[in-house]
Design a protein around this motif. Structure first.
Motif, PDB file in Angstrom:
ATOM      1  N   ARG A  93       0.859  -1.180   0.000  1.00  0.00           N
ATOM      2  CA  ARG A  93       0.000   0.000   0.000  1.00  0.00           C
ATOM      3  C   ARG A  93       0.894   1.228   0.000  1.00  0.00           C
ATOM      4  N   ALA A  94       0.279   2.373  -0.303  1.00  0.00           N
ATOM      5  CA  ALA A  94       1.057   3.608  -0.352  1.00  0.00           C
ATOM      6  C   ALA A  94       1.328   4.081   1.069  1.00  0.00           C
ATOM      7  N   GLY A  95       2.436   4.789   1.271  1.00  0.00           N
ATOM      8  CA  GLY A  95       2.761   5.306   2.600  1.00  0.00           C
ATOM      9  C   GLY A  95       4.246   5.265   2.855  1.00  0.00           C
ATOM     10  N   SER A  96       4.599   5.692   4.057  1.00  0.00           N
ATOM     11  CA  SER A  96       5.992   5.674   4.450  1.00  0.00           C
ATOM     12  C   SER A  96       6.175   4.588   5.518  1.00  0.00           C
ATOM     13  N   PHE A  97       7.100   3.716   5.329  1.00  0.00           N
ATOM     14  CA  PHE A  97       7.294   2.567   6.221  1.00  0.00           C
ATOM     15  C   PHE A  97       8.688   2.634   6.830  1.00  0.00           C
ATOM     16  N   THR A  98       8.774   2.203   8.087  1.00  0.00           N
ATOM     17  CA  THR A  98      10.092   2.016   8.700  1.00  0.00           C
ATOM     18  C   THR A  98      10.405   0.521   8.648  1.00  0.00           C
ATOM     19  N   ILE A  99      11.410   0.201   7.862  1.00  0.00           N
ATOM     20  CA  ILE A  99      11.803  -1.214   7.754  1.00  0.00           C
ATOM     21  C   ILE A  99      12.727  -1.496   8.932  1.00  0.00           C
ATOM     22  N   PRO A 100      12.337  -2.412   9.814  1.00  0.00           N
ATOM     23  CA  PRO A 100      13.128  -2.638  11.025  1.00  0.00           C
ATOM     24  C   PRO A 100      14.484  -3.283  10.707  1.00  0.00           C
ATOM     25  N   ALA A 101      15.270  -3.400  11.745  1.00  0.00           N
ATOM     26  CA  ALA A 101      16.622  -3.963  11.577  1.00  0.00           C
ATOM     27  C   ALA A 101      16.547  -5.437  11.229  1.00  0.00           C
ATOM     28  N   PHE A 102      17.459  -5.874  10.356  1.00  0.00           N
ATOM     29  CA  PHE A 102      17.670  -7.294  10.097  1.00  0.00           C
ATOM     30  C   PHE A 102      18.665  -7.768  11.155  1.00  0.00           C
ATOM     31  N   THR A 103      18.384  -8.881  11.808  1.00  0.00           N
ATOM     32  CA  THR A 103      19.282  -9.351  12.869  1.00  0.00           C
ATOM     33  C   THR A 103      19.796 -10.747  12.540  1.00  0.00           C
ATOM     34  N   ILE A 104      20.994 -11.027  13.062  1.00  0.00           N
ATOM     35  CA  ILE A 104      21.543 -12.385  12.970  1.00  0.00           C
ATOM     36  C   ILE A 104      22.021 -12.799  14.365  1.00  0.00           C
ATOM     37  N   ASN A 105      22.103 -14.093  14.595  1.00  0.00           N
ATOM     38  CA  ASN A 105      22.676 -14.626  15.837  1.00  0.00           C
ATOM     39  C   ASN A 105      23.982 -15.303  15.504  1.00  0.00           C
ATOM     40  N   PHE A 106      25.027 -14.928  16.232  1.00  0.00           N
ATOM     41  CA  PHE A 106      26.331 -15.543  15.982  1.00  0.00           C
ATOM     42  C   PHE A 106      27.075 -15.681  17.311  1.00  0.00           C
ATOM     43  N   ASN A 107      27.456 -16.909  17.626  1.00  0.00           N
ATOM     44  CA  ASN A 107      28.193 -17.194  18.865  1.00  0.00           C
ATOM     45  C   ASN A 107      27.490 -16.594  20.085  1.00  0.00           C
ATOM     46  N   GLY A 108      26.170 -16.684  20.124  1.00  0.00           N
ATOM     47  CA  GLY A 108      25.427 -16.202  21.274  1.00  0.00           C
ATOM     48  C   GLY A 108      25.165 -14.710  21.274  1.00  0.00           C
ATOM     49  N   LYS A 109      25.700 -14.002  20.264  1.00  0.00           N
ATOM     50  CA  LYS A 109      25.477 -12.562  20.195  1.00  0.00           C
ATOM     51  C   LYS A 109      24.438 -12.274  19.126  1.00  0.00           C
ATOM     52  N   THR A 110      23.727 -11.148  19.302  1.00  0.00           N
ATOM     53  CA  THR A 110      22.765 -10.732  18.286  1.00  0.00           C
ATOM     54  C   THR A 110      23.297  -9.456  17.639  1.00  0.00           C
ATOM     55  N   LEU A 111      23.462  -9.508  16.308  1.00  0.00           N
ATOM     56  CA  LEU A 111      23.961  -8.355  15.569  1.00  0.00           C
ATOM     57  C   LEU A 111      22.836  -7.827  14.683  1.00  0.00           C
ATOM     58  N   SER A 112      22.750  -6.494  14.530  1.00  0.00           N
ATOM     59  CA  SER A 112      21.625  -5.916  13.793  1.00  0.00           C
ATOM     60  C   SER A 112      22.108  -4.878  12.783  1.00  0.00           C
ATOM     61  N   THR A 113      21.291  -4.704  11.733  1.00  0.00           N
ATOM     62  CA  THR A 113      21.513  -3.609  10.793  1.00  0.00           C
ATOM     63  C   THR A 113      20.771  -2.385  11.328  1.00  0.00           C
ATOM     64  N   LYS A 114      20.903  -1.279  10.614  1.00  0.00           N
ATOM     65  CA  LYS A 114      20.142  -0.102  11.017  1.00  0.00           C
ATOM     66  C   LYS A 114      18.792  -0.132  10.311  1.00  0.00           C
ATOM     67  N   PRO A 115      17.722   0.312  10.979  1.00  0.00           N
ATOM     68  CA  PRO A 115      16.431   0.408  10.291  1.00  0.00           C
ATOM     69  C   PRO A 115      16.510   1.483   9.197  1.00  0.00           C
ATOM     70  N   PHE A 116      15.662   1.387   8.202  1.00  0.00           N
ATOM     71  CA  PHE A 116      15.628   2.429   7.174  1.00  0.00           C
ATOM     72  C   PHE A 116      14.179   2.674   6.766  1.00  0.00           C
ATOM     73  N   ARG A 117      13.991   3.809   6.070  1.00  0.00           N
ATOM     74  CA  ARG A 117      12.625   4.175   5.677  1.00  0.00           C
ATOM     75  C   ARG A 117      12.409   3.854   4.208  1.00  0.00           C
ATOM     76  N   LEU A 118      11.198   3.479   3.906  1.00  0.00           N
ATOM     77  CA  LEU A 118      10.836   3.164   2.532  1.00  0.00           C
ATOM     78  C   LEU A 118       9.512   3.872   2.243  1.00  0.00           C
ATOM     79  N   THR A 119       9.519   4.660   1.197  1.00  0.00           N
ATOM     80  CA  THR A 119       8.299   5.399   0.841  1.00  0.00           C
ATOM     81  C   THR A 119       7.709   4.781  -0.420  1.00  0.00           C
ATOM     82  N   ALA A 120       6.427   4.456  -0.361  1.00  0.00           N
ATOM     83  CA  ALA A 120       5.772   3.823  -1.499  1.00  0.00           C
ATOM     84  C   ALA A 120       4.660   4.715  -2.016  1.00  0.00           C
TER      85      ALA A 120
END
Lengths: 595, 288
Positions: free
Chosen positions: A102-129
């Motif tokens: 749908r049309a609008g502005s969305f905040t795409i949340p962080a993508f996360t991974i688990n590695f050796n018991g730690k959680t690493l994340s990307t930065k969220p970004f905005r997407l306008t449709a």
């Protein structure tokens, strides 16, 4: 001194190892565009560095946005060696398609991974449709020339992009074909199977041909991107992901940019996007009905010409056949055209040795040329027979069978020279005569008896297999019953051994009587002659019969006491004897076959 | 008593030995007349088709197709013999149904791997497939089966029954003769008689096991052919790219692997794997 060097050496190795392997793990995200149209996917790549074996990536759901992980991963390793110090970086890229619904502005949340018991994340970004309001400004269709084809033919697949001609009424300017094409976003668009054709045009610094066309009351410029089409299967062609984006002008302006006066530029535009529609393209397979046995996939209209060289040969000499298949229809796919299967042509393979393998051909214009080597099998051959070639003619919709002309051939017998018995006499010529087995052909049917076979009913087989074990079981039953009811004297003695022993004990409870009764019992049980056993023999017999050692010991003691009592006047308690008897009687004595 | 035991011994041994022939006797009592008539009709249609091939190819083809239909009907009614599958393959091949013929020859060879006629005609059918792809190689299980197919299935069946029942007869002899021997006080030879009986039972069980092995291998056969020209794709859908530049011709043989709705994963003889539409799969399984 040595210890100092050792420490230095160890520290160097440690530094190298640490330098090689210790890197921080990072996760980042690459977004193709932060502006998108509704229902149009945006490619997002999550890059994971130095985290081999990680778990993920994971992303939270967003209302109105759909995430689709694309198959596969891209992985690359970068090594650097600076002054002997090796550093290594491994990056894994995972691609997603993020599609706003749908049309609008969305905040795409962080993508996360688990590695050796730690959680690493990307930065969220905005997407306008935004909704693409293409309207009648642009249409895209995929057509095929010819629209109806058969597998085996070639044609052209065209992407026709019709862009409404723009006229700025204030400036009284109409954009020309080149200006309109320059507004098509070539990099932001997906071109599917038309991508290579477009890349080729771009490399030659050209653009697709555009021609004006009236659609309804409006004038359009139709850009055509063509690619050769060689269908390999019936049905609609697969064109891949094709989506065209452009910035359609809404207003022009004329200005001065310092170098050029009155330069025309875009004062306003609106992005539009379109997915082409595929018009009725009908790719069919040639029908199976009426298909000749020799047909090997050729579709078109052909002529066949055959040339042979040499034509004067000896049996076994190679003859090179050159087959030229010329396409008259102009639509046949010559690249995939196969040679006639000469081996399967009985008229040829009967008289010639023909290779089983099909020859690879060479395309020359609208013809394909094949060469094959054949050898005459005998000197009775006087021609290369007509070679058949069948094809499917798309114009008539039927299979055609054509033949080349037979080629005259002169074959002389192969000769074996012999030395004559007399000098000066010409050696006789021996003609090789062999029988040639004709390969192939169907063998006769199986006979009716073979076909019906022996009706092996599973139930009969089971019954048949059970008869033997049943008889064996019956035999064992008979044996057991006979053992229980036998009138044989030995069996009778065995069965009555205890009773006889107890009767003897009752009548003669003296040590001598007890000894006689006990030995008699053992003799009765094993079928030994009455009164024949001594104490030692009785114990041996008990051992052979498998009687337990404790019981044997008890019997031996009792018999010894009886021997002593016979002389010393010791009395024996008959209850003790009865208990031993009961114990012996309860035991399973080994059968000694009446010994 | 001794006479009764001897009588029982003789009767039981006779029963054991007679059990071997029970299946044969039972089979010979089955009325095969109607079946024979159906087979004759199918054969007559086949012969008519072959005779007409030179003069009237269309009529010949119709007659051969009729013959194939009659063979298929017999098969559906439970007559699963290698001979029937072989004749069906011949009728289909002459009627230009090459994929159907290849699958019928597969069934004939699954039921009797030693059938050289079916192997020959299968090779002939393969020659008629336009673009030849090497047929799948024999599996290890199939090669083991070939070893025991030195004896035909029916020969092994009756040998198994004979060994089994003879083994039982030997053990009956051991059990009952021991009783008789006890009465006449003579027991020599019991050990080797018992050993003979056990060995015969083991031989019978092993031979019977090969029959079961045949049934399992035949039921689990995953050989199939393409029914028409089809594109081998990299995944289970039309949207996946083709694996090969050319489509697979009708009659290409392969092993089937995973089945998904409407699609099946296959492996060609050269190890190439891919997916084809299940509508293009022709498989003629024994026991179906």
């Amino acid at each position: 001194m040595h210890s100092v060097w050792n420490k230095f050496f160890c520290m160097t190795i440690l530094a190298l190892c640490v330098g090689r392997w210790l890197h921080a793990q990072t996760v980042s995200v690459q977004v193709a565009s932060q502006e998108a149209f509704v229902d149009e996917p945006v490619r997002v790549v999550v890059n994971v560095e130095n985290a081999i074996g990680f778990d993920g990536p994971f992303v939270a759901e967003v209302d109105g946005v759909e995430f689709r992980r694309l198959p596969g991963e891209q992985s690359f390793t970068q090594r650097q060696n600076i002054n002997g110090r090796v550093t290594e970086k491994t990056t894994v890229g995972i691609a997603y398609e993020v599609t706003p619904r749908r049309a609008g502005s969305f905040t795409i949340p962080a993508f996360t991974i688990n590695f050796n018991g730690k959680t690493l994340s990307t930065k969220p970004f905005r997407l306008t449709a935004v909704v693409s309001e293409t309207g009648d400004l642009m249409t895209a269709t995929v057509t095929c020339d010819p629209p109806t084809m058969y597998v085996g033919q070639t044609g052209t697949l065209n992407l026709e992009l019709a862009v409404k001609r723009f006229r700025d009424e204030q400036l009284a300017i109409t954009l020309d074909e080149g200006s309109l094409w320059s507004l098509v976003s070539r990099d932001a668009s997906s071109w599917g199977v038309f991508g290579p054709a477009l890349d080729k045009l771009r490399s030659e610094n050209r653009r697709p041909r555009g021609e004006p066309r009236m659609i309804g009351d409006a004038e359009y410029i139709v850009f055509t991107i063509a690619k050769p089409f060689d269908p390999i299967a019936a049905g609609a062609p697969a064109i891949g992901d094709v989506r065209v984006r452009m910035d359609y002008p809404t207003r022009l302006t004329r200005g001065n940019d310092g170098f050029f006066e009155n330069r025309l530029s875009l004062a306003g535009s609106r992005p539009i996007s379109i997915v082409p529609t595929i018009t009725a393209i009908d790719v069919q397979s040639p029908p199976e009905g009426g298909r000749p046995a020799s047909w090997n996939g050729a579709v078109g209209r052909f002529t066949i010409d055959v040339a042979a060289k040499p034509v004067d040969v000896t049996v076994g000499d190679p003859i090179t056949l050159t087959l030229r298949l010329t396409d008259l229809s102009g639509t046949a796919g010559l690249e995939g055209l196969q040679s006639p299967a000469l081996f399967d042509q009985p008229s040829l393979s009967r008289s010639f040795r023909v290779p089983r393998e099909s020859a690879a051909g060479v395309v020359e214009g609208r013809a394909k040329i094949f060469t094959q080597s054949v050898r005459a099998l005998n000197d009775a051959v006087n021609a290369i027979p007509a070679i058949e070639f069948s094809f499917f003619d798309p114009e008539t919709g039927s299979y055609e069978l054509i033949q080349s002309e037979a080629l005259p051939l002169r074959v002389t017998p192969s000769a074996v020279a012999r030395i004559g018995p007399e000098a000066g006499v010409e050696a006789p010529v021996e003609v090789a005569s062999t029988l040639t087995k004709i390969e192939g052909g169907l063998l006769a049917n199986a006979s009716i008896d073979d076909l019906i076979g022996i009706p092996a009913n599973p139930a009969d087989i089971v019954v048949s297999a059970l008869i033997g074990p049943s008889c064996l079981a019956l035999a064992c039953g008979i044996r057991l019953w006979q053992n229980a009811t036998s009138n044989h004297p030995l069996a009778r003695r065995r069965r009555g051994a205890r009773g006889a022993c107890e009767r003897r004990l009752a009548t003669t409870p003296t040590p001598d009587g007890v000894s006689t009764a006990l030995l008699g019992y053992i003799a009765d049980r094993v079928g030994a002659p009455e009164g024949s056993l001594t104490r030692r023999e009785a114990i041996d017999v008990l051992a052979m019969a498998g009687v337990e050692p404790e019981a044997r010991e008890e019997v031996d003691l009792l018999l010894r006491r009886c021997e002593r009592g016979r002389y010393a006047g010791e009395s024996i308690d008959t209850r003790e004897v009865t208990a031993i008897l009961a114990r012996l009687d309860a035991m399973d004595w080994k059968d000694r076959g009446g010994q | 008593m001794m006479r009764a035991t001897r009588l029982a011994l003789l009767v039981l041994i006779a029963l054991c030995l007679g059990g071997t022939g029970f299946a044969i006797v039972a089979a010979s009592l089955v009325d095969r007349g109607p079946l024979r008539e159906q087979v004759r009709d199918a054969e007559a249609a086949y012969d008519r088709g072959v005779a007409l091939m030179a003069s009237d190819p269309e009529a010949a083809r119709a007659s051969l197709q009729d013959s194939a239909r009659q063979y298929e009907s017999l098969w559906r009614n439970g007559l699963h013999t290698p001979g029937l599958a072989y004749n069906l393959g011949n009728a289909r091949l002459r009627a230009r149904d090459i994929p159907g013929a290849i699958s019928a020859y597969h069934a004939a060879l699954a039921l009797d791997p030693s059938d050289s006629r079916a192997a020959h005609n299968l090779a002939e059918a393969r020659r008629q497939v336009g673009q030849r792809v090497a047929p799948p190689k024999a599996t290890l299980g199939a090669r083991v089966r070939d070893a025991w197919w030195l004896l035909s299935g029916i020969e092994r069946l009756f040998l198994a029954a004979a060994a089994w029942n003879l083994g039982c007869a030997a053990l009956v002899w051991v059990v009952l003769r021991r009783r008789v021997a006890e009465e006449i006080a003579a027991t020599s030879g019991a050990e080797w008689q018992r050993a003979t009986g056990v060995v015969l039972l083991i031989v019978g069980a092993l031979l019977g096991g090969t029959i079961l092995g045949d049934a399992v291998a035949t039921a689990q056969s995953n050989l199939a052919v393409t029914g028409s020209q089809t594109v081998l794709r990299k995944g289970n859908g039309e949207g996946f790219d083709p694996v090969l530049t050319e489509p697979l011709p009708a009659g290409t043989e392969f092993h089937t692997h995973e089945m998904r709705p409407g699609w099946v994963e296959i492996e060609l003889g050269d190890g190439t794997r891919g997916w084809i539409s299940a509508a293009n799969l022709v498989q003629f399984k024994p026991y179906e």
